[in-house]
Design a protein around this motif. Structure first.
Motif, mmCIF file in Angstrom:
data_model
loop_
_atom_site.group_PDB
_atom_site.id
_atom_site.type_symbol
_atom_site.label_atom_id
_atom_site.label_comp_id
_atom_site.label_asym_id
_atom_site.label_seq_id
_atom_site.Cartn_x
_atom_site.Cartn_y
_atom_site.Cartn_z
ATOM 1 N N ILE A 174 -10.978 -17.483 -14.148
ATOM 2 C CA ILE A 174 -9.947 -16.600 -13.491
ATOM 3 C C ILE A 174 -8.575 -16.738 -14.091
ATOM 4 O O ILE A 174 -7.559 -16.109 -13.667
ATOM 5 C CB ILE A 174 -9.819 -16.764 -11.902
ATOM 6 N N GLY A 175 -8.469 -17.844 -14.880
ATOM 7 C CA GLY A 175 -6.943 -18.339 -15.326
ATOM 8 C C GLY A 175 -6.304 -17.234 -16.488
ATOM 9 O O GLY A 175 -7.103 -16.710 -17.240
ATOM 10 N N HIS A 176 -5.222 -17.491 -16.787
ATOM 11 C CA HIS A 176 -4.386 -16.926 -17.776
ATOM 12 C C HIS A 176 -4.988 -17.269 -19.191
ATOM 13 O O HIS A 176 -5.083 -16.356 -20.058
ATOM 14 C CB HIS A 176 -2.929 -17.262 -17.723
ATOM 15 N N ARG A 177 -5.179 -18.458 -19.568
ATOM 16 C CA ARG A 177 -5.451 -18.759 -20.856
ATOM 17 C C ARG A 177 -7.111 -18.242 -21.146
ATOM 18 O O ARG A 177 -7.271 -17.681 -22.233
ATOM 19 C CB ARG A 177 -5.775 -20.202 -21.183
ATOM 20 N N GLY A 178 -7.714 -18.514 -19.989
ATOM 21 C CA GLY A 178 -9.132 -17.882 -20.160
ATOM 22 C C GLY A 178 -9.386 -16.447 -20.350
ATOM 23 O O GLY A 178 -10.056 -15.884 -21.143
ATOM 24 N N LYS A 179 -8.170 -15.576 -19.727
ATOM 25 C CA LYS A 179 -8.453 -14.202 -19.968
ATOM 26 C C LYS A 179 -7.928 -13.871 -21.366
ATOM 27 O O LYS A 179 -8.482 -12.676 -21.966
ATOM 28 C CB LYS A 179 -7.354 -13.524 -18.769
ATOM 29 N N ALA A 180 -6.813 -14.324 -22.021
ATOM 30 C CA ALA A 180 -6.333 -14.332 -23.135
ATOM 31 C C ALA A 180 -7.495 -14.517 -24.151
ATOM 32 O O ALA A 180 -7.752 -13.977 -25.317
ATOM 33 C CB ALA A 180 -5.142 -14.771 -23.283
ATOM 34 N N VAL A 181 -8.006 -15.722 -24.120
ATOM 35 C CA VAL A 181 -9.157 -16.199 -25.050
ATOM 36 C C VAL A 181 -10.151 -15.373 -25.082
ATOM 37 O O VAL A 181 -10.783 -14.802 -26.161
ATOM 38 C CB VAL A 181 -9.495 -17.834 -24.828
ATOM 39 N N LEU A 182 -10.742 -14.802 -23.712
ATOM 40 C CA LEU A 182 -11.764 -13.791 -23.784
ATOM 41 C C LEU A 182 -11.463 -12.442 -24.597
ATOM 42 O O LEU A 182 -12.419 -11.962 -25.507
ATOM 43 C CB LEU A 182 -12.330 -13.531 -22.300
ATOM 44 N N GLN A 183 -10.272 -12.109 -24.344
ATOM 45 C CA GLN A 183 -9.806 -10.933 -25.395
ATOM 46 C C GLN A 183 -10.142 -11.368 -26.891
ATOM 47 O O GLN A 183 -10.348 -10.518 -27.713
ATOM 48 C CB GLN A 183 -8.366 -10.627 -24.811
ATOM 49 N N LEU A 184 -9.333 -12.387 -27.268
ATOM 50 C CA LEU A 184 -9.421 -13.012 -28.459
ATOM 51 C C LEU A 184 -11.017 -12.863 -28.877
ATOM 52 O O LEU A 184 -11.435 -12.305 -30.053
ATOM 53 C CB LEU A 184 -9.005 -14.431 -28.739
ATOM 54 N N VAL A 185 -11.933 -13.546 -28.167
ATOM 55 C CA VAL A 185 -13.312 -13.627 -28.575
ATOM 56 C C VAL A 185 -13.891 -12.449 -28.647
ATOM 57 O O VAL A 185 -14.733 -12.054 -29.766
ATOM 58 C CB VAL A 185 -14.161 -14.482 -27.565
ATOM 59 N N ASP A 186 -13.641 -11.450 -27.708
ATOM 60 C CA ASP A 186 -14.088 -9.808 -28.017
ATOM 61 C C ASP A 186 -13.763 -9.465 -29.349
ATOM 62 O O ASP A 186 -14.528 -8.427 -29.941
ATOM 63 C CB ASP A 186 -13.473 -8.933 -26.668
#
Length: 190
Positions: A174-186
């Motif tokens: 749910i967190g900010h860093r997780g959201k940004a990292v998932l975009q990076l991973v995608d």
């Protein structure tokens, strides 16, 4: 594939490593022999993220990504924002930062805030940015022992516990860093 994550913050590395696919080897600044403080002289979160990633690529030659995160509090016109890590001074002490923030919000009813992370990826001489935001509120007291930084006083929208009371999997989800990292991973997987 190997990528440098432009940080020596072991908490951040642990959070991000849990989200990065196994075929990507994550290197820290220590791993590449970068022991100097990377400049963070920009006046925006985005600017600092770009500056750090550019510095590593320019000085060390590695494909890399860098993040910068800020806590933006509505009642304080977005402060501490880009100055979140050194809000209470150059010693960058999380307890001092939290105490200063709680003190400044003492007489305020509006506790709305958001964490914002911007990740800049330098890959194959191209730059890409990814932004993650998590909205929530600042609590009146510190709660929880997990996490780091402002986590004990930030309660994400829709949850009754602070980030510091959540396990890493939930916080990453749910967190900010997780959201940004998932975009990076995608992006890396595409």
């Amino acid at each position: 594939m190997q990528l440098v994550f432009a940080t020596n913050n072991l908490n951040k590395i642990k959070e991000v490593q849990a989200l990065i696919p196994n075929h990507i080897k994550l290197l820290s600044l220590n791993d590449i022999g970068c022991f100097e403080d990377i400049p963070e002289t920009q006046n925006t979160i985005e600017g600092n993220s770009i500056q750090k990633a550019t510095y590593v690529k320019t000085h060390y030659g590695y494909d890399c990504f860098a993040d910068d995160t800020g806590l933006e509090v509505q009642a304080l016109n977005g402060a501490p924002g880009v100055y979140s890590a050194r809000y209470a001074g150059e010693q960058r002490d999380a307890n001092d930062n939290m105490n200063k923030l709680l003190s400044e919000l003492e007489d305020k009813d509006n506790r709305a805030a958001q964490f914002k992370t911007v990740i800049t990826l330098q890959l194959n001489n191209k730059q890409h940015t990814f932004t993650g935001i998590c909205e929530g509120d600042i609590t009146y007291t510190e709660n929880g022992k997990l996490g780091f930084g402002y986590d004990p006083i930030f309660k994400p929208k829709g949850f009754q516990q602070t980030f510091a009371e959540m396990d890493l999997a939930l916080k990453n989800n749910i967190g900010h860093r997780g959201k940004a990292v998932l975009q990076l991973v995608d992006f890396l997987n595409s």
